[in-house]
Design a protein around this motif. Structure first.
Motif, PDB file in Angstrom:
ATOM      1  N   UNK A   1       1.214  -1.175   0.041  1.00 47.38           N
ATOM      2  CA  UNK A   1      -0.027  -0.430   0.192  1.00 47.38           C
ATOM      3  C   UNK A   1       0.580   1.020  -0.179  1.00 47.38           C
ATOM      4  N   UNK A   2       1.913   1.045   0.624  1.00 48.76           N
ATOM      5  CA  UNK A   2       2.884   2.329   0.839  1.00 48.76           C
ATOM      6  C   UNK A   2       3.271   2.711  -0.616  1.00 48.76           C
ATOM      7  N   UNK A   3       4.468   1.593  -0.930  1.00 51.31           N
ATOM      8  CA  UNK A   3       4.331   1.505  -2.556  1.00 51.31           C
ATOM      9  C   UNK A   3       3.410   1.854  -3.141  1.00 51.31           C
ATOM     10  N   UNK A   4       2.389   1.965  -3.540  1.00 49.92           N
ATOM     11  CA  UNK A   4       1.396   1.866  -4.576  1.00 49.92           C
ATOM     12  C   UNK A   4       1.372   3.757  -4.409  1.00 49.92           C
ATOM     13  N   UNK A   5       0.696   4.022  -3.157  1.00 49.00           N
ATOM     14  CA  UNK A   5       0.609   5.130  -3.071  1.00 49.00           C
ATOM     15  C   UNK A   5       1.902   6.302  -3.283  1.00 49.00           C
ATOM     16  N   UNK A   6       3.170   5.529  -2.773  1.00 42.55           N
ATOM     17  CA  UNK A   6       4.424   6.503  -3.455  1.00 42.55           C
ATOM     18  C   UNK A   6       4.552   6.634  -5.075  1.00 42.55           C
ATOM     19  N   UNK A   7       4.112   5.693  -5.848  1.00 48.05           N
ATOM     20  CA  UNK A   7       4.110   4.697  -6.625  1.00 48.05           C
ATOM     21  C   UNK A   7       3.453   5.966  -7.569  1.00 48.05           C
ATOM     22  N   UNK A   8       2.431   6.719  -7.174  1.00 48.41           N
ATOM     23  CA  UNK A   8       1.340   7.201  -8.127  1.00 48.41           C
ATOM     24  C   UNK A   8       1.507   8.133  -9.018  1.00 48.41           C
ATOM     25  N   UNK A   9       1.621   7.945 -10.601  1.00 43.59           N
ATOM     26  CA  UNK A   9       1.731   8.727 -11.874  1.00 43.59           C
ATOM     27  C   UNK A   9       2.865   9.129 -11.541  1.00 43.59           C
TER      28      UNK A   9
ATOM     29  N   UNK B   1      11.459   5.759 -10.028  1.00 35.73           N
ATOM     30  CA  UNK B   1      11.971   6.792  -9.178  1.00 35.73           C
ATOM     31  C   UNK B   1      10.027   6.227  -8.019  1.00 35.73           C
ATOM     32  N   UNK B   2       9.745   5.355  -8.163  1.00 31.03           N
ATOM     33  CA  UNK B   2       8.817   5.022  -6.822  1.00 31.03           C
ATOM     34  C   UNK B   2      10.027   4.346  -5.914  1.00 31.03           C
TER      35      UNK B   2
ATOM     36  N   UNK C   1      -5.045   3.005  -6.952  1.00 26.93           N
ATOM     37  CA  UNK C   1      -4.273   2.867  -5.266  1.00 26.93           C
ATOM     38  C   UNK C   1      -5.044   1.253  -5.287  1.00 26.93           C
ATOM     39  N   UNK C   2      -6.496   1.113  -5.556  1.00 30.24           N
ATOM     40  CA  UNK C   2      -7.273   0.253  -4.155  1.00 30.24           C
ATOM     41  C   UNK C   2      -7.591  -0.740  -5.245  1.00 30.24           C
ATOM     42  N   UNK C   3      -7.716  -0.801  -6.386  1.00 28.20           N
ATOM     43  CA  UNK C   3      -8.145  -1.908  -6.717  1.00 28.20           C
ATOM     44  C   UNK C   3      -5.768  -2.405  -7.527  1.00 28.20           C
TER      45      UNK C   3
END
Length: 483
Positions: free
Chosen positions: A316-324, A329-330, A418-420
């Motif tokens: 979840x942390x990875x996904x939030x950081x990885x947005x866009x 970079x993420x 992010x949720x998916x």
């Protein structure tokens, strides 16, 4: 066809033919029972085929044992891959099965849930638990040099005597006399063991390894050659493990090193989920081989799997950081978070493995640190962490995806993509589908007509209930286009 076996294509003649051929693609999909010997086997068992009048088939090990059969000591049914994950509409049943495999006794269930489980699986949750408990204990007794007392603790028996007695009743012989531990180099200050985790081929190990290699967090995990290594903290127990493919046996070799191995059941379950070892390639073949969009890419990658992060909170942390932003970079930004908040691993480890990914309690207040993240992303990480700490979201007991999606999207900074993504690569859903993902949009717009996420979602219904595999194939298409 026997009443014990599901209807459809798994007829008596079909199952008997596959067992006669020793077809490894049906390993764990069904089991063969022999009434004359009172033994049940995997589809791959090398023993001579029994007479038709003595042969029966069962959809799982618990059903075979309910019929009074004992596991074969030659093919060892306890090592067979687990049943493929069930549809998301049956997620509660799958959640119960997952908790059982993690060593959690299935008590406190409401009668409707109990009845549904028994109707679908064929046995009660308690009976299913006993089969898994005894099978895991047998695997450890045979394949490791752990003491009987240690194995009893790992598999939740009251005493080692009770464990040995129950195994003797099931196998009709002393299980201690069949110990053949796999060789493993013992690390200083730790207990060590090796296990073989079987899968159904084809299995694209190199693609999985490349996926994790591109996302490795320095200090927490690494890929060296054809080996994956990472640290863990599970049920308060720290340690590290390594994985390597043993292609000739259709298994991954897992080595675990920790001062206390009492967390071995949930660890094995998590590793199997990470590398999608319970996938059913034949079902994927039926779905994708002749598909007008994905057929050609599936033919090049028939061993496709859905990789899942070791820990749902971590992803979840990875996904939030990885947005866009890019994966590269993420990964760098997540590394900065780990270096600031992670605890050190307190045992001897391979070079480069020294940190434990920070917990939700560590990240609910990130303070003055920004790590190059937007305030929205920091707020989303803190908000999600707080909900986990308070128990509003229990990542170990997700009973309903719709509720989980609502909880996630109630946090500012967490949307549908992010949720998916969390459901797919954090929880292991095989039907999650992030339709707005750039790679998926680009792959689905191959005819120069850019499609909207709503349109893509509509098209993706054809791949239900395995849309996550479709997402993996679409990302492969996008990657090939970029090259």
């Amino acid at each position: 066809m026997n009443a014990e076996m599901d209807s459809g294509k798994y007829t008596y003649d079909f199952c008997r033919r596959k067992c006669h051929d020793g077809d490894v693609q049906y390993d764990g999909i069904f089991f063969s029972g022999v009434s004359s010997t009172k033994i049940y086997c995997r589809s791959t068992c090398p023993a001579i085929s029994p007479l038709e009048k003595n042969n029966s088939f069962y959809q799982n090990k618990a059903l075979a044992e309910k019929a009074g059969l004992r596991p074969c000591l030659r093919c060892r049914p306890e090592l067979a891959p687990d049943q493929p994950i069930r549809e998301d509409s049956m997620w509660q049943i799958n959640n119960i099965i997952g908790r059982i495999h993690q060593g959690i006794f299935p008590d406190g269930m409401a009668k409707p849930q109990l009845d549904e489980f028994t109707s679908i699986i064929g046995v009660t949750p308690t009976k299913y638990w006993k089969t898994i408990q005894l099978g895991f204990a047998k695997m450890l007794l045979t394949d490791t040099s752990l003491s009987e007392e240690e194995i009893a603790k790992i598999t939740k028996f009251d005493t080692s005597e009770n464990m040995v007695n129950e195994l003797f009743q099931l196998y009709r012989r002393d299980p201690v006399k069949v110990r053949k531990p796999l060789k493993v180099e013992v690390e200083y200050g730790a207990k060590s063991c090796a296990l073989l985790l079987f899968y159904r081929p084809p299995f694209d190990w190199s693609v999985l390894l490349n996926y994790f290699a591109a996302r490795t967090i320095t200090g927490v995990e690494k890929v060296t050659g054809d080996v994956y290594l990472r640290s863990f903290c599970l049920n308060g127990q720290q340690g590290w493990f390594s994985l390597q493919n043993v292609q000739d046996t259709n298994a991954l070799r897992l080595e675990v090193h920790a001062p206390d191995l009492s967390c071995l059941m949930p660890l094995v379950w998590r590793v199997r989920r990470m590398f999608d070892l319970n996938a059913d390639p034949l079902r994927l073949k039926e779905l994708f081989k002749n598909d007008s969009i994905l057929g050609s890419v599936w033919l090049r990658h028939p061993g496709i799997r859905v990789p899942v992060c070791w820990d749902t909170f971590e992803f979840t942390v990875r996904a939030i950081v990885g947005q866009l932003i890019s994966v590269k970079t993420a990964t760098k930004l997540v590394k900065n978070i780990v270096e600031t908040f992670a605890d050190d691993l307190l045992i001897s480890t391979p070079k480069g493995i020294k940190k434990i990914f920070p917990s939700a309690s560590c990240l609910r207040k990130m303070g003055k640190y920004s790590f190059g993240l937007t305030q929205n992303k920091i707020a989303a990480i803190e908000g999600f962490s707080q909900m986990v700490v308070e128990g509003i979201i229990d990542l170990n007991d997700i009973g309903n995806f719709d509720t989980f999606f609502q909880q996630c999207k109630s946090i500012r900074g967490i949307g549908e993509w992010t949720a998916q993504s969390i459901a797919m690569k954090g929880l292991g859903s095989k039907n999650a589908f992030p339709a707005s993902d750039l790679g998926i949009v680009q792959a689905m717009s191959a005819d120069s007509q850019r499609r909207t996420p709503a349109h893509i979602n509509k098209i993706a219904e054809r791949w239900h209930p395995l849309r996550s595999y479709a997402a993996m194939l679409l990302w492969t298409m996008y990657g090939n286009k970029e090259k």
